[in-house]
Write a protein that holds these residues in place. Structure first.
Motif, short mmCIF file in Angstrom:
data_model
loop_
_atom_site.label_atom_id
_atom_site.label_comp_id
_atom_site.label_asym_id
_atom_site.label_seq_id
_atom_site.Cartn_x
_atom_site.Cartn_y
_atom_site.Cartn_z
N PHE A 412 -25.31 -46.82 -6.87
CA PHE A 412 -26.58 -46.37 -6.28
C PHE A 412 -26.78 -46.96 -4.89
O PHE A 412 -27.34 -46.30 -4.01
N TYR A 413 -26.32 -48.19 -4.69
CA TYR A 413 -26.37 -48.74 -3.34
C TYR A 413 -25.51 -47.91 -2.40
O TYR A 413 -25.94 -47.55 -1.30
N ALA A 414 -24.28 -47.59 -2.83
CA ALA A 414 -23.34 -46.87 -1.97
C ALA A 414 -23.83 -45.46 -1.65
O ALA A 414 -23.86 -45.05 -0.49
N VAL A 415 -24.23 -44.72 -2.68
CA VAL A 415 -24.65 -43.34 -2.46
C VAL A 415 -25.97 -43.29 -1.69
O VAL A 415 -26.11 -42.55 -0.71
N GLY A 416 -26.94 -44.10 -2.12
CA GLY A 416 -28.24 -44.10 -1.44
C GLY A 416 -28.15 -44.62 -0.02
O GLY A 416 -28.75 -44.05 0.90
N THR A 417 -27.38 -45.68 0.15
CA THR A 417 -27.26 -46.26 1.48
C THR A 417 -26.40 -45.39 2.40
O THR A 417 -26.65 -45.31 3.61
N ALA A 418 -25.39 -44.71 1.83
CA ALA A 418 -24.59 -43.80 2.64
C ALA A 418 -25.45 -42.67 3.17
O ALA A 418 -25.33 -42.25 4.33
N ALA A 419 -26.35 -42.17 2.33
CA ALA A 419 -27.21 -41.07 2.75
C ALA A 419 -28.26 -41.54 3.76
O ALA A 419 -28.49 -40.90 4.78
#
Length: 613
Positions: A412-419
Motif C-alpha cells: 500500500f505504501y508503494a502503490v499509494g505513494t507511486a500514484a
C-alpha cells in the motif's frame, strides 16, 4: 497455502504477554532503534528542499534546474516504492530484524554517494538507491514496531514515531544554515556536506538497532517458537527487574499453524477478497498524504526563493518552523487517536488539512501577506496533515493479518505513494518552473482534493482499532487454519450431537462451553446433511430462496448467536464463508435478517433475535 511449508500447530500466549507489558526501557530502545528511520527519511527528503535553491545556482558544481529537482524527488519516491515491495517480501520471509539491518546499510552507502554527485543523471541514480533503502525500512520497521509496542498505547506511539520524520526535517534544515553559508564553505562544497549528515546519524542508528530483537510474533508463526519464548522471557525478566514487580499472568492464547512462507498471491487475496474495504481505505489514505507531502516537501525551498525572494541561505529557517509544526501535530493530537478513536481523528486530520490547503492556495495566488502569512497557513495545514499522514502508516500496519503485515505495508505504501508521491513532485516542480502563481495555486487545490478523498474514505471504511489487540483487529491466517484443523478432530462427535436437533442441542452447547464457537468446524456450502454441520433450530430448505441453502442460513444464525454483536467481516472469516462461492455469504445474511432471526443494530453489527417470521 501449500502444505509442504507447514511445520506444525501450536498454542501460544506470546501476543498477550507482549501487550500486557508496562512501558519500560525496552520500549524506549524499540522507539529509538526503529523509529529513527523516520528521522533519516525526514532528513533525506527535506534535505533536497533545503539545498535545492543552492543546487540551481551557478558555481554549485552540478547546475540543476527546478524541474530536475522535482524529478529527483520523484525518483527518490520511486526508489522507496520499489524498495518497499522488494524488501517487504523478504521481511515477511526472512524476518524483521535481518531486513531492517540490511536496508539501513543500503541507505548508508547511497547517502554517502549522494555527497559526491557531479551531474544530474548520477544524482538521480543515488537518490533512487537512497529511496530504496528507506522504502525497505518502512516495511521491516513499521511491522516490528506494531508487534513490539503494547496495544493500549500503540496508536499514539506509532503516530509520534512516524511524526519524528519532522525532527529529521528540522535537523536537516538547521544543519544547512551552516553548510549553505558561503562565508564558511564554498557553494560547491556546502550542499555536499549536508548530505553527509545522514551518514553520521545512520551509523548511530545501526549501533542502537543491533540490540533490538526479532519480532516474537514473526518467530512463532515461522516455526521458531522456542526462540520467541526465549526473547519474550528475557524482555519480561528485564521489566520485572526494572519495576521490582511481578507481571500479571496473560489472559489470552492463540492457536496458529506455523508456516515458513506465505505466497504473495495469497496475501493479495486476503487484502482484496476478505478485506476489500480496508484495501481501498489504505490506498486512498496513502495517495492523499503522499501527493500533498511529497509535492510540497521537495519543492518548498524553490517556492520560498522563487516566489517570495527568500535568499537560499535563509530558506532553512522557514523549513525548520514548518517541520516543527509537523512534529507537533502527532505529539499534541496522538493520544486522541487512542481515546476519541482512529476513525474520527483520521477523518478530521485529512478533511481539516484539505480545507486549510484551499485557503493556502487563495493566499498564495493573491500574493496576500508575504512569506510569513504563507508560512503561518502552511503550518496550520500540516499540523493537521501530519497526524493524518502518520495514521495512514498506523492503519495499514494494524488492519491486516500478522503474516501479511510487512508486505501489506510495502504494497500500500508503494502503490499509494507511486500514484501520489511521484505525481506530486513532478506536478509541483513543473508548475513552479513555469513561474505562474495561478498554476502553483491549482497544485495546492489538487493536493487538497486528494486529502479530502482520504478523509471521506476513512468516514466510510475506517476501522475502530484503538486499544485492540492486533490479533483481534485482523485474525492471523494461520490461526484460522489451526482452528479448522482442531475442530476437524472434534467434528464427528459434534455432528452426532447436532443430529438430534429437537432435544440435544442445548446439552451439546453446554458441554462445549463458551469457546464452542471458536472450535466449531467451518461451515461448508450446500444443503444440510448428516455429514455437514447444520445448527439447531434449523430452517427448512423450502423456506429460503434458491441462491442460498438452509444450511448456510442456519450457520449465519448460529454463529451470530455465539458472537453477537458481530460485524460482517468478522462473521465471514469465523464461519469460513470464503469457501462458499461469490455472493452466497451476503445472500445468506440477508435471508437470516429477512426471517427475523438476526437483525442489524444502529452501528450496523449483527445481533441474534431468535424469533423468526
Amino acid at each position: 497455502m501449500s502444505e509442504k511449508v507447514e511445520l506444525g500447530t501450536i498454542k501460544t500466549d506470546v501476543p498477550a504477554r507482549l501487550d500486557r507489558l508496562p512501558w519500560a526501557r525496552f520500549h524506549w530502545m524499540v522507539v529509538v532503534g526503529l523509529g529513527s528511520v523516520w528521522i533519516l527519511d525526514g532528513l533525506e527528503v527535506t534535505m533536497v528542499g533545503n539545498v535545492a535553491a543552492r543546487m540551481t545556482e551557478e558555481g554549485s558544481g552540478i547546475d540543476m534546474t527546478a524541474g530536475q529537482i522535482g524529478t529527483a524527488g520523484a525518483l527518490y519516491v520511486l526508489g522507496a516504492c520499489v524498495g518497499a515491495i522488494v524488501f517487504g517480501q523478504l521481511t515477511d520471509r526472512f524476518g524483521r530484524r535481518k531486513l531492517f539491518l540490511i536496508t539501513l546499510v543500503l541507505y548508508l552507502v547511497a547517502t554517502v554517494a549522494t555527497a559526491f554527485s557531479f551531474s544530474a543523471w548520477y544524482f538521480f541514480l543515488v537518490r533512487f538507491l537512497t529511496g530504496a533503502g528507506i522504502g525497505g525500512e518502512y516495511a521491516a520497521v513499521n511491522s516490528a514496531i506494531d508487534e513490539l509496542i503494547p496495544a493500549r498505547v500503540r496508536g499514539r506511539i506509532d503516530l509520534i514515531i512516524n511524526g519524528s520524520y519532522w525532527l529529521g526535517a528540522a535537523g536537516g534544515a538547521a544543519t544547512t544554515l551552516l553548510f549553505l553559508n558561503t562565508d564558511i564553505l564554498p557553494k560547491m562544497i556546502g550542499w555536499r556536506l549536508a548530505f553527509a549528515v545522514g551518514m553520521l546519524l545512520a551509523i548511530f542508528v545501526f549501533v542502537v538497532r543491533k540490540n533490538v530483537p526479532e519480532s516474537p510474533r514473526w518467530l512463532f508463526i515461522h516455526g521458531r517458537n522456542d526462540e520467541a519464548e526465549r526473547i519474550v522471557g528475557e524482555i519480561e525478566d528485564g521489566i520485572e527487574a526494572e519495576t521490582s514487580q511481578t507481571l500479571p499472568a496473560p489472559k489470552k492464547t492463540i492457536t496458529v499453524r506455523q508456516r515458513k512462507t506465505i505466497s504473495f498471491v495469497e496475501i493479495m487475496k486476503v487484502a482484496f477478497t476478505i478485506y476489500p474495504k480496508r484495501a481501498i481505505l489504505c490506498l486512498v489514505l496513502f495517495v492523499g498524504q503522499a501527493f500533498l507531502y511529497n509535492g510540497i516537501t521537495f519543492n518548498l525551498g524553490t517556492i520560498f526563493s522563487g516566489f517570495y525572494g527568500v535568499a537560499a541561505a535563509s530558506v532553512p529557517i522557514f523549513i525548520i518552523l514548518w517541520s516543527l509544526s509537523n512534529f507537533a501535530g502527532p505529539v499534541v493530537l496522538g493520544r486522541l487517536f487512542d481515546t476519541i478513536g482512529r476513525k474520527p481523528m483520521i477523518s478530521f486530520s485529512y478533511l481539516g488539512s484539505a480545507v486549510v490547503a484551499v485557503v493556502l492556495a487563495f493566499v498564495f495566488n493573491g500574493e496576500v501577506g508575504g512569506e510569513w502569512l504563507f508560512l503561518l497557513i502552511l503550518v496550520v495545514c500540516f499540523f493537521l496533515a501530519s497526524s493524518g499522514a502518520s495514521a495512514a502508516y498506523l492503519t495499514v500496519s494494524e488492519i491486516f493479518p500478522m503474516e501479511t503485515r510487512a508486505l501489506a505495508i510495502a504494497f500500500f505504501y508503494a502503490v499509494g505513494t507511486a500514484a501520489g508521491g511521484i505525481a506530486g513532485p513532478l506536478l509541483f516542480g513543473g508548475m513552479i518552473e513555469s513561474g505562474d502563481r495561478s498554476q502553483v495555486a491549482w497544485a495546492f487545490c489538487i493536493g487538497a482534493a486528494v486529502m479530502a478523498l482520504g478523509g471521506v474514505a476513512e468516514l466510510l471504511f475506517g476501522v475502530k482499532a484503538e486499544g485492540a489487540d492486533l490479533e483481534d483487529i485482523a485474525r492471523p491466517l494461520t490461526a484460522e487454519d489451526a482452528e479448522g484443523a482442531e475442530s476437524a478432530a472434534e467434528s464427528g462427535s459434534e455432528r452426532t450431537e447436532h443430529s438430534d436437533r429437537a432435544g440435544s442441542a442445548a446439552a451439546a452447547e453446554s458441554s462445549a462451553g463458551p469457546e464452542a464457537g471458536s472450535r466449531r468446524e467451518r461451515l461448508r456450502p450446500g444443503p444440510g446433511s448428516a455429514g455437514v454441520y447444520a445448527p439447531w433450530p434449523s430452517v427448512s430448505s423450502r423456506d429460503v430462496p434458491p441462491e442460498v441453502s438452509a444450511n448456510e442460513v442456519n450457520g449465519i444464525i448460529d454463529f451470530v448467536r455465539d458472537m453477537e454483536p458481530v460485524g460482517e467481516v468478522e462473521l465471514y472469516r469465523a464461519i469460513g464463508a470464503r469457501r462458499w462461492g461469490p455472493g452466497r455469504f451476503r445472500a445468506a445474511v440477508r435471508e437470516a435478517v429477512r426471517q427475523g432471526a438476526v437483525h442489524r443494530n444502529r452501528r450496523g453489527r449483527l445481533e441474534y433475535r431468535g424469533d423468526r417470521s
